[in-house]
Design an enzyme around this catalytic site. Structure first.
Site, PDB file in Angstrom:
ATOM      1  N   GLU A  58      18.510  65.281  -1.817  1.00 18.86           N
ATOM      2  CA  GLU A  58      18.391  64.242  -1.098  1.00 18.86           C
ATOM      3  C   GLU A  58      19.836  63.137  -1.146  1.00 18.86           C
ATOM      4  O   GLU A  58      20.092  62.500  -0.085  1.00 18.86           O
ATOM      5  CB  GLU A  58      17.294  63.212  -1.822  1.00 18.86           C
ATOM      6  CG  GLU A  58      15.958  63.694  -1.487  1.00 18.86           C
ATOM      7  CD  GLU A  58      15.692  64.775  -2.741  1.00 18.86           C
ATOM      8  OE1 GLU A  58      14.409  65.146  -2.663  1.00 18.86           O
ATOM      9  OE2 GLU A  58      16.473  65.159  -3.461  1.00 18.86           O
ATOM     10  N   PHE A  83      11.802  60.183  -3.841  1.00 15.59           N
ATOM     11  CA  PHE A  83      13.109  60.967  -3.820  1.00 15.59           C
ATOM     12  C   PHE A  83      13.997  60.253  -2.918  1.00 15.59           C
ATOM     13  O   PHE A  83      15.265  60.316  -3.141  1.00 15.59           O
ATOM     14  CB  PHE A  83      12.836  62.468  -3.510  1.00 15.59           C
ATOM     15  CG  PHE A  83      11.711  63.098  -4.225  1.00 15.59           C
ATOM     16  CD1 PHE A  83      11.736  62.781  -5.653  1.00 15.59           C
ATOM     17  CD2 PHE A  83      10.795  63.581  -3.712  1.00 15.59           C
ATOM     18  CE1 PHE A  83      10.624  63.243  -6.395  1.00 15.59           C
ATOM     19  CE2 PHE A  83       9.801  64.421  -4.302  1.00 15.59           C
ATOM     20  CZ  PHE A  83       9.671  64.177  -5.872  1.00 15.59           C
ATOM     21  N   ASP A 117      -1.159  63.950  -5.721  1.00 18.57           N
ATOM     22  CA  ASP A 117       0.279  64.285  -6.102  1.00 18.57           C
ATOM     23  C   ASP A 117       0.578  63.899  -7.459  1.00 18.57           C
ATOM     24  O   ASP A 117       1.516  64.178  -8.142  1.00 18.57           O
ATOM     25  CB  ASP A 117       1.382  63.915  -5.010  1.00 18.57           C
ATOM     26  CG  ASP A 117       1.194  64.591  -3.930  1.00 18.57           C
ATOM     27  OD1 ASP A 117       0.521  65.849  -4.153  1.00 18.57           O
ATOM     28  OD2 ASP A 117       1.821  64.464  -2.884  1.00 18.57           O
TER      29      ASP A 117
END
Length: 315
Positions: A58, A83, A117
């Site tokens: 990233e 992220f 998640d």
């Protein structure tokens, strides 16, 4: 009334980018190996020559975006919110915001509604992180139609923008025939003088339901949708504080650093009133079905009605 569209705002974002790219050749999309999840894959299929997968890196992706912006392009860098804002904070601060480059950062899968998640991916800090960066514009659209217009505004705006995308499919409630998006301006969705609710993002629709239910009981709640967290609409907040005397904020984010703090910064300096904060109370999320998590954490019309009544009892 326009057709109700049940769609995740990440999907709406991908569609809007494709439509804008048809007439704007400067738009280039970068992704950190998550195109299927962020829905930039829609852009990839339509404009493969203007799409780059930067891999699970990233910080590097933001550096590439900065370079493209310095060359006059309009790069859109997408990843999960955790992220995009967490791993790449230093590059966003130093390589994008400090030189005031025209980079658009899309943070998908934000909030508790990321669901199964779990805590590592349920970013509840992204708005707070981005608010600390000078010159950063922050958008948090609430439904399909608002995301379409917010994406247009983000591309048109000159300077860095962070736009928050949701994973969960939600029904639209705005009517594009009479909806106007203005960057930095909140929207009064329902008039009322008893108390004010200021909401942002996915919970706006549940807040709308709560306000409509309470109206049937003779309780008149002013509902404000704040789609632009930064710059915040100070005028609409001060007006509400003066006219209703009490505010409740609602956000699918940590109550520290996000909408609540932004609202409190305005009221404390210009019109001090009590502010009740509904959000995630300084804790991590956990894995589970999105709708169940939203209920557990209190993001339901029923809970909003309960809190509104509690605050009205204090007046």
């Amino acid at each position: 009334m326009a057709q109700v569209v049940t769609k995740a705002t990440r999907e709406s974002f991908g569609e809007a980018l494709c439509e804008l790219a048809k007439t704007n050749e400067d738009i280039i999309v970068l992704d950190a190996d998550l195109a299927a999840a962020t829905k930039t894959s829609t852009f990839q299929k339509s404009f493969p020559e203007r799409f780059r997968n930067c891999g699970i890196a990233e910080g590097n992706m933001i550096g590439v975006a900065a370079g493209l912006a310095a060359c006059g392009k309009i790069p859109v860098a997408a990843s999960f919110a955790m992220f995009a804002t967490g791993r790449a904070f230093e590059q966003i601060r130093n390589s994008v915001a400090y030189p005031e480059l025209n980079v658009k950062i899309a943070g998908s899968h934000a909030g508790i509604s990321t669901g199964e998640d779990g805590a590592t991916h349920q970013c509840l800090e992204d708005i707070g992180i981005m608010r600390t960066i000078p010159g950063m514009t922050i958008l948090n659209p609430a439904d399909h139609y608002e995301m379409i217009e917010a994406t247009k505004a983000a591309i048109k705006h000159q300077g860095p923008v962070y736009i928050r995308l949701g994973r969960l499919a939600i029904p639209s409630f705005n009517d594009p025939d009479n909806y106007t998006f203005e960057l930095g301006k909140g929207i009064t969705m329902h008039e009322g003088d008893d108390i004010t609710v200021i909401a942002t993002g996915l919970p706006v629709n549940e807040a709308r339901k709560a306000v409509e239910n309470l109206e049937k009981e003779g309780i008149n709640v002013r509902l404000i949708n704040i789609h632009t967290i930064k710059p915040i609409d100070r005028d609409i907040i001060v007006k509400a504080a003066k006219e209703t005397g009490r505010i409740i904020t609602i956000e699918e984010h940590n109550v520290i650093g996000g909408l609540a703090d932004a609202v409190c910064e305005v009221t404390s300096s210009e019109c001090p009133v009590p502010v009740r904060r509904i959000g995630v109370n300084d804790c991590f999320g956990y894995s589970g079905p999105a709708h169940e998590l939203l209920s557990i954490f209190g993001f339901t019309a029923e809970n909003f009605e309960k809190v509104i009544k509690e605050e009205l009892a204090k007046k």
